[in-house]
Motif scaffolding. Structure first.
Motif, PDB file in Angstrom:
ATOM      1  N   SER A   9      65.096  32.932  11.780  1.00  0.00           N
ATOM      2  CA  SER A   9      63.740  33.553  11.896  1.00  0.00           C
ATOM      3  C   SER A   9      63.603  34.674  12.984  1.00  0.00           C
ATOM      4  CB  SER A   9      62.923  32.289  12.528  1.00  0.00           C
ATOM      5  OG  SER A   9      63.499  31.735  13.780  1.00  0.00           O
ATOM      6  N   ALA A  10      64.786  35.008  13.695  1.00  0.00           N
ATOM      7  CA  ALA A  10      64.946  36.059  14.611  1.00  0.00           C
ATOM      8  C   ALA A  10      64.862  37.460  13.956  1.00  0.00           C
ATOM      9  CB  ALA A  10      66.006  36.028  15.639  1.00  0.00           C
ATOM     10  N   THR A  11      64.380  38.314  14.645  1.00  0.00           N
ATOM     11  CA  THR A  11      64.307  39.791  14.119  1.00  0.00           C
ATOM     12  C   THR A  11      65.663  40.247  14.254  1.00  0.00           C
ATOM     13  OG1 THR A  11      63.636  41.061  16.159  1.00  0.00           O
ATOM     14  CG2 THR A  11      62.101  39.973  14.553  1.00  0.00           C
ATOM     15  N   TYR A  12      66.068  41.484  13.788  1.00  0.00           N
ATOM     16  CA  TYR A  12      67.360  41.990  13.702  1.00  0.00           C
ATOM     17  C   TYR A  12      67.517  42.470  15.200  1.00  0.00           C
ATOM     18  CZ  TYR A  12      71.271  45.424  13.051  1.00  0.00           C
ATOM     19  OH  TYR A  12      72.183  46.139  13.302  1.00  0.00           O
ATOM     20  N   ILE A  13      66.559  42.961  15.935  1.00  0.00           N
ATOM     21  CA  ILE A  13      66.615  43.457  17.060  1.00  0.00           C
ATOM     22  C   ILE A  13      66.926  42.186  17.922  1.00  0.00           C
ATOM     23  CG2 ILE A  13      65.403  44.803  19.132  1.00  0.00           C
ATOM     24  CD1 ILE A  13      64.215  46.540  17.069  1.00  0.00           C
ATOM     25  N   GLU A  14      65.955  41.054  17.800  1.00  0.00           N
ATOM     26  CA  GLU A  14      66.266  39.890  18.703  1.00  0.00           C
ATOM     27  C   GLU A  14      67.604  39.311  18.725  1.00  0.00           C
ATOM     28  OE1 GLU A  14      61.912  37.977  19.071  1.00  0.00           O
ATOM     29  OE2 GLU A  14      62.704  37.930  16.995  1.00  0.00           O
ATOM     30  N   LEU A  15      68.284  39.623  17.474  1.00  0.00           N
ATOM     31  CA  LEU A  15      69.317  38.879  17.489  1.00  0.00           C
ATOM     32  C   LEU A  15      70.492  39.601  18.364  1.00  0.00           C
ATOM     33  CD1 LEU A  15      69.829  38.198  13.693  1.00  0.00           C
ATOM     34  CD2 LEU A  15      69.631  36.537  15.532  1.00  0.00           C
ATOM     35  N   GLY A  16      70.074  40.978  18.501  1.00  0.00           N
ATOM     36  CA  GLY A  16      71.056  41.756  19.467  1.00  0.00           C
ATOM     37  C   GLY A  16      72.432  41.399  19.804  1.00  0.00           C
ATOM     38  N   ILE A  17      72.828  40.987  20.913  1.00  0.00           N
ATOM     39  CA  ILE A  17      74.206  40.723  21.329  1.00  0.00           C
ATOM     40  C   ILE A  17      74.774  39.432  20.541  1.00  0.00           C
ATOM     41  CG2 ILE A  17      73.706  39.241  23.034  1.00  0.00           C
ATOM     42  CD1 ILE A  17      76.214  40.627  24.357  1.00  0.00           C
ATOM     43  N   THR A  18      73.702  38.494  19.734  1.00  0.00           N
ATOM     44  CA  THR A  18      74.214  37.414  18.975  1.00  0.00           C
ATOM     45  C   THR A  18      75.121  37.786  17.852  1.00  0.00           C
ATOM     46  OG1 THR A  18      72.192  36.442  19.688  1.00  0.00           O
ATOM     47  CG2 THR A  18      73.278  35.516  17.765  1.00  0.00           C
ATOM     48  N   ARG A  19      74.857  38.766  17.365  1.00  0.00           N
ATOM     49  CA  ARG A  19      75.786  39.473  16.108  1.00  0.00           C
ATOM     50  C   ARG A  19      77.105  39.639  16.667  1.00  0.00           C
ATOM     51  NH1 ARG A  19      71.190  42.363  15.842  1.00  0.00           N
ATOM     52  NH2 ARG A  19      72.372  44.199  16.646  1.00  0.00           N
ATOM     53  N   MET A  20      77.265  40.044  18.047  1.00  0.00           N
ATOM     54  CA  MET A  20      78.776  40.527  18.411  1.00  0.00           C
ATOM     55  C   MET A  20      79.260  39.179  19.008  1.00  0.00           C
ATOM     56  SD  MET A  20      78.220  43.731  20.539  1.00  0.00           S
ATOM     57  CE  MET A  20      76.811  43.367  21.315  1.00  0.00           C
ATOM     58  N   LEU A  21      78.663  38.222  19.539  1.00  0.00           N
ATOM     59  CA  LEU A  21      79.220  36.840  20.014  1.00  0.00           C
ATOM     60  C   LEU A  21      79.370  35.954  18.839  1.00  0.00           C
ATOM     61  CD1 LEU A  21      76.793  36.300  23.154  1.00  0.00           C
ATOM     62  CD2 LEU A  21      78.972  37.153  23.051  1.00  0.00           C
ATOM     63  N   ALA A  22      78.811  36.185  17.861  1.00  0.00           N
ATOM     64  CA  ALA A  22      79.088  35.226  16.539  1.00  0.00           C
ATOM     65  C   ALA A  22      80.547  35.269  15.878  1.00  0.00           C
ATOM     66  CB  ALA A  22      78.274  35.419  15.646  1.00  0.00           C
ATOM     67  N   HIS A  23      81.042  36.255  16.560  1.00  0.00           N
ATOM     68  CA  HIS A  23      82.662  36.518  15.928  1.00  0.00           C
ATOM     69  C   HIS A  23      83.503  35.477  16.781  1.00  0.00           C
ATOM     70  CE1 HIS A  23      81.982  40.005  13.241  1.00  0.00           C
ATOM     71  NE2 HIS A  23      81.125  40.457  14.332  1.00  0.00           N
ATOM     72  N   ALA A  24      83.124  34.948  17.916  1.00  0.00           N
ATOM     73  CA  ALA A  24      83.620  33.874  18.664  1.00  0.00           C
ATOM     74  C   ALA A  24      82.835  32.739  18.965  1.00  0.00           C
ATOM     75  CB  ALA A  24      84.229  34.482  19.784  1.00  0.00           C
ATOM     76  N   PRO A  25      82.693  31.974  17.896  1.00  0.00           N
ATOM     77  CA  PRO A  25      81.439  30.878  18.197  1.00  0.00           C
ATOM     78  C   PRO A  25      81.872  30.146  19.427  1.00  0.00           C
ATOM     79  CG  PRO A  25      82.085  31.007  15.858  1.00  0.00           C
ATOM     80  CD  PRO A  25      83.112  31.944  16.552  1.00  0.00           C
ATOM     81  N   ALA A  26      82.976  29.366  19.364  1.00  0.00           N
ATOM     82  CA  ALA A  26      83.229  28.544  20.601  1.00  0.00           C
ATOM     83  C   ALA A  26      82.955  29.395  21.943  1.00  0.00           C
ATOM     84  CB  ALA A  26      84.544  28.185  20.469  1.00  0.00           C
ATOM     85  N   ALA A  27      83.383  30.522  22.330  1.00  0.00           N
ATOM     86  CA  ALA A  27      83.025  31.097  23.521  1.00  0.00           C
ATOM     87  C   ALA A  27      81.510  31.625  23.486  1.00  0.00           C
ATOM     88  CB  ALA A  27      83.811  32.605  23.457  1.00  0.00           C
ATOM     89  N   ALA A  28      80.992  31.817  22.334  1.00  0.00           N
ATOM     90  CA  ALA A  28      79.328  32.283  22.288  1.00  0.00           C
ATOM     91  C   ALA A  28      78.679  31.388  23.034  1.00  0.00           C
ATOM     92  CB  ALA A  28      78.961  32.682  20.863  1.00  0.00           C
ATOM     93  N   MET A  29      78.636  29.874  22.550  1.00  0.00           N
ATOM     94  CA  MET A  29      77.910  28.663  22.960  1.00  0.00           C
ATOM     95  C   MET A  29      77.540  28.733  24.348  1.00  0.00           C
ATOM     96  SD  MET A  29      76.927  27.623  20.189  1.00  0.00           S
ATOM     97  CE  MET A  29      75.987  26.421  20.756  1.00  0.00           C
ATOM     98  N   GLY A  30      78.571  29.064  25.251  1.00  0.00           N
ATOM     99  CA  GLY A  30      78.230  28.911  26.775  1.00  0.00           C
ATOM    100  C   GLY A  30      77.232  29.886  27.020  1.00  0.00           C
ATOM    101  N   PRO A  31      77.176  31.451  26.753  1.00  0.00           N
ATOM    102  CA  PRO A  31      75.818  32.097  27.113  1.00  0.00           C
ATOM    103  C   PRO A  31      74.665  31.613  26.192  1.00  0.00           C
ATOM    104  CG  PRO A  31      77.914  33.338  26.538  1.00  0.00           C
ATOM    105  CD  PRO A  31      78.138  32.264  26.405  1.00  0.00           C
ATOM    106  N   PHE A  32      74.707  31.215  25.090  1.00  0.00           N
ATOM    107  CA  PHE A  32      73.723  30.750  24.380  1.00  0.00           C
ATOM    108  C   PHE A  32      72.931  29.565  24.954  1.00  0.00           C
ATOM    109  CE2 PHE A  32      75.753  32.278  20.336  1.00  0.00           C
ATOM    110  CZ  PHE A  32      75.243  33.717  20.383  1.00  0.00           C
TER     111      PHE A  32
END
Length: 122
Positions: free
Chosen positions: A9-32
């Protein structure tokens, strides 16, 4: 992770850094998880947060920041409100009670430029 970040449901811009962090899901969960905790436990209304964010973006002259409209505040912030942030003292649609984010945002950038590590070492 897709459900946690509301990627569908998020816009392309809202996803922002999420697109980069998604390449390392385990590491991304902390900031999320940190971002989710901050968002769900804050006491300010989405409208005030969005107006302050936009006023700071205006001061910093960040075009991409000024162009973004977050979905969470879209229903409460009109384009007229956004345009009034250029000259908040003259804005007819911002009452004194609603203009404090703009006033605070006008003061914050110069203050943050003067912060150093010495400020926090006391």
């Amino acid at each position: 992770m897709r459900n946690f970040t509301t990627a569908d449901s998020a816009t392309y811009i809202e996803l922002g850094i999420t697109r980069m962090l998604a390449h390392a899901p385990a590491a991304a969960m902390g900031p999320f998880q940190f971002g989710a905790a901050v968002t769900t436990n804050r006491t300010l209304h989405e409208r005030l947060i969005e107006l302050m964010r936009l006023r700071i973006a205006f001061h910093n002259q960040c075009r991409s920041c000024m162009a973004i409209r977050y979905f969470s505040a879209a229903a409460t912030v009109s384009e007229g409100d956004v345009c009034s942030l250029e000259r908040p003292a003259e804005a007819e649609n911002l009452s004194p009670g609603k203009s404090w984010p703009s006033t605070l945002a006008s003061v914050l950038p110069p203050i943050t430029c003067r912060l150093t590590m010495r400020t926090f070492s006391a």
